[in-house]
Motif scaffolding. Sequence first.
Motif, PDB file in Angstrom:
ATOM      1  N   UNK A  42       0.808  -1.211   0.000  1.00 44.41           N
ATOM      2  CA  UNK A  42       0.000   0.000   0.000  1.00 44.41           C
ATOM      3  C   UNK A  42       0.840   1.259   0.000  1.00 44.41           C
ATOM      4  N   UNK A  43       1.998   1.207  -0.663  1.00 40.20           N
ATOM      5  CA  UNK A  43       2.879   2.375  -0.717  1.00 40.20           C
ATOM      6  C   UNK A  43       3.424   2.527  -2.127  1.00 40.20           C
ATOM      7  N   UNK A  44       4.405   3.375  -2.304  1.00 38.16           N
ATOM      8  CA  UNK A  44       4.948   3.643  -3.636  1.00 38.16           C
ATOM      9  C   UNK A  44       6.277   2.921  -3.847  1.00 38.16           C
ATOM     10  N   UNK A  45       6.661   2.776  -5.101  1.00 36.78           N
ATOM     11  CA  UNK A  45       7.961   2.194  -5.432  1.00 36.78           C
ATOM     12  C   UNK A  45       9.084   3.051  -4.849  1.00 36.78           C
ATOM     13  N   UNK A  46       8.858   4.359  -4.794  1.00 44.00           N
ATOM     14  CA  UNK A  46       9.867   5.248  -4.222  1.00 44.00           C
ATOM     15  C   UNK A  46      10.152   4.933  -2.772  1.00 44.00           C
ATOM     16  N   UNK A  47       9.120   4.481  -2.049  1.00 44.56           N
ATOM     17  CA  UNK A  47       9.320   4.123  -0.640  1.00 44.56           C
ATOM     18  C   UNK A  47      10.265   2.938  -0.511  1.00 44.56           C
ATOM     19  N   UNK A  48      10.220   2.037  -1.491  1.00 43.04           N
ATOM     20  CA  UNK A  48      11.136   0.893  -1.467  1.00 43.04           C
ATOM     21  C   UNK A  48      12.571   1.374  -1.571  1.00 43.04           C
ATOM     22  N   UNK A  49      12.815   2.303  -2.524  1.00 44.99           N
ATOM     23  CA  UNK A  49      14.182   2.788  -2.717  1.00 44.99           C
ATOM     24  C   UNK A  49      14.650   3.681  -1.568  1.00 44.99           C
ATOM     25  N   UNK A  50      13.738   4.157  -0.770  1.00 51.36           N
ATOM     26  CA  UNK A  50      14.136   4.914   0.417  1.00 51.36           C
ATOM     27  C   UNK A  50      14.768   3.980   1.446  1.00 51.36           C
ATOM     28  N   UNK A  51      14.256   2.744   1.482  1.00 51.06           N
ATOM     29  CA  UNK A  51      14.708   1.780   2.490  1.00 51.06           C
ATOM     30  C   UNK A  51      15.702   0.751   1.947  1.00 51.06           C
ATOM     31  N   UNK A  52      15.618   0.440   0.660  1.00 45.89           N
ATOM     32  CA  UNK A  52      16.433  -0.648   0.111  1.00 45.89           C
ATOM     33  C   UNK A  52      17.052  -0.235  -1.225  1.00 45.89           C
ATOM     34  N   UNK A  53      18.256  -0.730  -1.464  1.00 45.26           N
ATOM     35  CA  UNK A  53      18.963  -0.381  -2.696  1.00 45.26           C
ATOM     36  C   UNK A  53      18.311  -1.022  -3.909  1.00 45.26           C
ATOM     37  N   UNK A  54      17.909  -2.281  -3.774  1.00 46.73           N
ATOM     38  CA  UNK A  54      17.308  -3.022  -4.887  1.00 46.73           C
ATOM     39  C   UNK A  54      16.597  -4.247  -4.318  1.00 46.73           C
ATOM     40  N   UNK A  55      16.131  -5.127  -5.194  1.00 45.80           N
ATOM     41  CA  UNK A  55      15.377  -6.290  -4.733  1.00 45.80           C
ATOM     42  C   UNK A  55      16.250  -7.229  -3.906  1.00 45.80           C
ATOM     43  N   UNK A  56      17.508  -7.370  -4.284  1.00 43.67           N
ATOM     44  CA  UNK A  56      18.407  -8.230  -3.516  1.00 43.67           C
ATOM     45  C   UNK A  56      18.597  -7.691  -2.106  1.00 43.67           C
ATOM     46  N   UNK A  57      18.723  -6.383  -1.977  1.00 43.03           N
ATOM     47  CA  UNK A  57      18.884  -5.768  -0.663  1.00 43.03           C
ATOM     48  C   UNK A  57      17.633  -5.981   0.184  1.00 43.03           C
ATOM     49  N   UNK A  58      16.466  -5.858  -0.436  1.00 41.54           N
ATOM     50  CA  UNK A  58      15.209  -6.098   0.268  1.00 41.54           C
ATOM     51  C   UNK A  58      15.116  -7.564   0.694  1.00 41.54           C
ATOM     52  N   UNK A  59      15.488  -8.470  -0.205  1.00 41.69           N
ATOM     53  CA  UNK A  59      15.451  -9.900   0.114  1.00 41.69           C
ATOM     54  C   UNK A  59      16.345 -10.212   1.317  1.00 41.69           C
ATOM     55  N   UNK A  60      17.560  -9.679   1.299  1.00 42.28           N
ATOM     56  CA  UNK A  60      18.488  -9.951   2.400  1.00 42.28           C
ATOM     57  C   UNK A  60      17.984  -9.371   3.722  1.00 42.28           C
ATOM     58  N   UNK A  61      17.348  -8.203   3.660  1.00 43.55           N
ATOM     59  CA  UNK A  61      16.771  -7.614   4.871  1.00 43.55           C
ATOM     60  C   UNK A  61      15.638  -8.484   5.397  1.00 43.55           C
ATOM     61  N   UNK A  62      14.851  -9.039   4.499  1.00 42.08           N
ATOM     62  CA  UNK A  62      13.773  -9.945   4.881  1.00 42.08           C
ATOM     63  C   UNK A  62      14.326 -11.176   5.594  1.00 42.08           C
ATOM     64  N   UNK A  63      15.412 -11.733   5.052  1.00 40.77           N
ATOM     65  CA  UNK A  63      16.036 -12.906   5.661  1.00 40.77           C
ATOM     66  C   UNK A  63      16.611 -12.570   7.029  1.00 40.77           C
ATOM     67  N   UNK A  64      17.285 -11.438   7.113  1.00 42.44           N
ATOM     68  CA  UNK A  64      17.933 -11.066   8.376  1.00 42.44           C
ATOM     69  C   UNK A  64      16.908 -10.816   9.475  1.00 42.44           C
ATOM     70  N   UNK A  65      15.773 -10.230   9.113  1.00 44.32           N
ATOM     71  CA  UNK A  65      14.744  -9.956  10.118  1.00 44.32           C
ATOM     72  C   UNK A  65      14.264 -11.250  10.763  1.00 44.32           C
ATOM     73  N   UNK A  66      14.155 -12.306   9.968  1.00 47.22           N
ATOM     74  CA  UNK A  66      13.644 -13.570  10.491  1.00 47.22           C
ATOM     75  C   UNK A  66      14.732 -14.427  11.121  1.00 47.22           C
ATOM     76  N   UNK A  67      15.914 -14.445  10.510  1.00 51.19           N
ATOM     77  CA  UNK A  67      16.938 -15.395  10.960  1.00 51.19           C
ATOM     78  C   UNK A  67      17.866 -14.833  12.024  1.00 51.19           C
ATOM     79  N   UNK A  68      17.893 -13.520  12.217  1.00 52.83           N
ATOM     80  CA  UNK A  68      18.764 -12.962  13.244  1.00 52.83           C
ATOM     81  C   UNK A  68      18.449 -13.533  14.626  1.00 52.83           C
TER      82      UNK A  68
END
Length: 211
Positions: A42-68
């Motif tokens: 429910x947000x914009x593509x720009x919001x993604x780039x505010x938080x993450x460099x690209x899809x790989x960066x978002x994927x790794x953040x997703x993994x770290x949130x769960x596996x940390x």
Amino acid sequence: MVRRTKEDALATRHSLLDAAELLFQAQGVSHTSLNDIARQAGTSRGAIYWHFKDKADLFNAMMERATLPLEEAFQIRENGKAGTSLAKIREGMRDCMQRIATDDRMRRVFEVATHKVEYVDELQAVRLRHLTVRNEFLVKIEQGFALAASEQELKMQISTAAAAHGLHAIVDGLIQNWLLDVDALDLAETSRQVIDVYLTGLGFHLDPEAN
């Protein structure tokens, strides 16, 4: 106001990670676009780039949130003062497998990482993270085996490095097959039994009170 802004930014970050988890699981990583994730959140593509460099960066953040939490739990066991080195390995592995089996988010991200990702060019950073996490695990287990062998005055028939790779292959294989059919086996109990048989095969003496 500043605090509210930080809270809003954190909420947006988590909503993007939540959306990515669900879409990656449903569609696969390669077939999910950043636009898909933005719409789901429910947000914009720009919001993604505010938080993450690209899809790989978002994927790794997703993994770290769960596996940390997994990594932290294993680290606590590793650094705990009580118990032998072998007991710490057994307890750490048991805790990790129990969390994977019972935590919905952890199960979701492991399914994505195991069955829903291709290491195509745009996801090379994901492959590198996978290798880094695997190698860190191998180093910890190899060090644990070396200490445990010393404590038990055991001369292992294979190197500690080979033993660590064997344990990793067992754990990785159990998780992958469980994710294919979670009703086929009790992940926590089966992994406990199989790991104990493996450790016994390496020549270690297991403390029955640690079961």
